[in-house]
Scaffold this active site. Structure first.
Site, PDB file in Angstrom:
ATOM      1  N   GLU A   1      11.223  -3.424   5.494  1.00 26.46           N
ATOM      2  CA  GLU A   1      10.207  -3.011   6.468  1.00 26.46           C
ATOM      3  C   GLU A   1      10.697  -3.085   7.909  1.00 26.46           C
ATOM      4  OE1 GLU A   1       7.866  -1.672   5.112  1.00 26.46           O
ATOM      5  OE2 GLU A   1       7.205  -2.689   3.293  1.00 26.46           O
TER       6      GLU A   1
ATOM      7  N   TYR B 148       0.807  -1.221   0.000  1.00 25.96           N
ATOM      8  CA  TYR B 148       0.000   0.000   0.000  1.00 25.96           C
ATOM      9  C   TYR B 148       0.837   1.267   0.000  1.00 25.96           C
ATOM     10  CZ  TYR B 148       1.151  -0.435   4.991  1.00 25.96           C
ATOM     11  OH  TYR B 148       1.816  -0.567   6.175  1.00 25.96           O
ATOM     12  N   GLY B 149       2.160   1.135  -0.235  1.00 26.16           N
ATOM     13  CA  GLY B 149       3.011   2.316  -0.194  1.00 26.16           C
ATOM     14  C   GLY B 149       4.119   2.292  -1.220  1.00 26.16           C
TER      15      GLY B 149
ATOM     16  N   LEU C 132       6.050   0.108  -2.283  1.00 22.09           N
ATOM     17  CA  LEU C 132       6.206  -1.088  -3.114  1.00 22.09           C
ATOM     18  C   LEU C 132       5.215  -1.125  -4.279  1.00 22.09           C
ATOM     19  CD1 LEU C 132       6.751  -3.684  -0.251  1.00 22.09           C
ATOM     20  CD2 LEU C 132       8.408  -3.145  -2.043  1.00 22.09           C
TER      21      LEU C 132
END
Length: 290
Positions: A238, A174-175, A177
C-alpha cells in the site's frame, strides 16, 4: 547475534546493539520519559514507582525502548500500556533467570515459585496475589551492574520479535486483497472473519486497485484476523504512509478495524464506484466525480 529478528527495523536495532562501541554511541540518550516510567507503577511496590535502573546499562535500555517506540509500528497497533508492560515483564523474566540458584535467602521459596509461574507466559498481566504481595527489590525489575548489555537488550528485542506472531489485529480490505482478487495471496493464511462495511466513505477506481476517502457513501469489503507479521508486507503493498495510510476505523458491525485509507489528492479524474463495492468496478454504476 540472534538471527531471529526478521522484521525491519528490529534487525537494524539488533545490529546496532551488537556494535562494539554501542554504549559510547548512546551515552547521551535521555532516560525514559514520564509516559514510559508511569506504565510500570502498578507492577511494583509504592516506594519504587518505576522500573529501577541501577546500572550503567540503564541508558542502553532506555535507548532500546525509545527505538521500539519510535521506529516500529507497535505503539500504533497495540495499546501502549500493554506494549510497555509486556517489555518490562521481559526484563523481569531476564532478571529472575539471572538470580543465583542457591537462593541467598533474599527471596523465599514460595515467592520464587510464584514468580517462576508468572513469568513463564508472554502476557503482561500479573495475578492479584502478586499485586497484594509485591516482590522484593531483587526481582522487581532492577537492572543490576552485573547485567550485560547484550543479554538484557537482546532479551527485550526477542520479546518484541515475538509480538509479530503472537499479536493479531482485525483488518478491513476492500480491493485487491479480497478473495478472488490479485493480491489476496498475502492473506491466504489469515483467518477470514466475514463481510463488513464502513460508513461515510467514497470509493474510487484507480485502475488496478481502488482507493477510498472520507465521503457520504458506504464502503463494502471483507475482514480478516491477521498477525502483526503481515503488516510490513501490507505496508509495502500500500506504500504506507505515502500513498495509503493505516487507520483504525469503526465498521458498521460496531468493530474497529485496521484499514488502508487513501488521500483525496490521488483521486482527481478517477471514476467513483457509486455502489461502494470494488466488485462492481466494471458496472455502469461507476462514474467520474463532479
Amino acid at each position: 547475534m540472534n538471527q531471529s529478528f526478521n522484521y525491519l527495523p528490529l534487525a537494524d536495532i539488533a545490529d546496532r546493539i551488537a556494535e562494539e562501541d554501542f554504549l559510547t554511541q548512546i551515552a547521551g540518550t535521555p532516560l525514559w520519559d514520564e509516559a514510559q516510567v508511569r506504565v510500570t507503577w502498578d507492577w511494583q511496590p509504592p516506594f519504587l514507582g518505576q522500573l529501577a535502573i541501577a546500572s550503567r546499562h540503564g541508558c542502553a535500555l532506555s535507548w532500546l525502548f525509545q527505538q521500539l517506540k519510535t521506529q516500529t509500528f507497535f505503539t500504533e497497533l497495540l495499546d501502549p500500556n500493554y506494549f510497555y508492560r509486556y517489555l518490562v515483564k521481559a526484563v523481569w523474566r531476564y532478571q529472575f533467570d539471572c538470580l543465583p540458584d542457591d537462593n541467598s535467602g533474599e527471596i523465599s521459596d514460595r515467592d520464587r515459585l510464584q514468580w517462576e509461574q508468572e513469568l513463564k507466559g508472554d502476557s503482561p498481566t500479573l495475578s492479584d496475589s502478586l499485586r497484594a504481595n509485591p516482590p522484593s527489590r531483587a526481582i522487581a525489575g532492577t537492572v543490576h551492574e552485573e547485567d550485560t548489555p547484550t543479554g538484557l537488550l537482546q532479551t527485550v528485542l526477542a520479546a518484541a520479535d515475538r509480538l509479530f506472531v503472537t499479536e493479531f489485529v482485525d483488518l478491513f480490505v476492500y480491493g485487491s486483497l479480497m478473495r478472488g482478487e490479485i493480491n489476496h495471496y498475502l492473506l491466504q493464511n489469515a483467518e477470514y472473519i466475514g463481510e463488513d462495511a464502513i460508513a461515510d466513505a467514497e470509493l474510487f477506481n484507480l485502475g488496478p486497485y481502488p482507493m477510498f476517502i472520507p465521503g457520504t457513501g458506504t464502503l463494502y469489503g471483507e475482514c480478516y484476523h491477521i498477525p502483526l507479521q503481515l503488516i510490513p508486507n501490507l505496508d509495502r503493498l500500500e506504500d504506507h504512509p505515502h500513498f495509503y495510510q493505516r487507520r483504525w476505523i469503526p465498521c458498521l458491525s460496531g468493530q474497529i478495524r485496521l484499514v488502508y485509507q487513501g488521500f483525496a489528492s490521488h483521486i482527481p479524474g478517477c471514476p467513483q464506484i457509486i455502489s461502494g463495492s470494488w466488485r462492481d468496478r466494471h458496472s455502469i454504476e461507476s462514474s467520474p466525480p463532479d
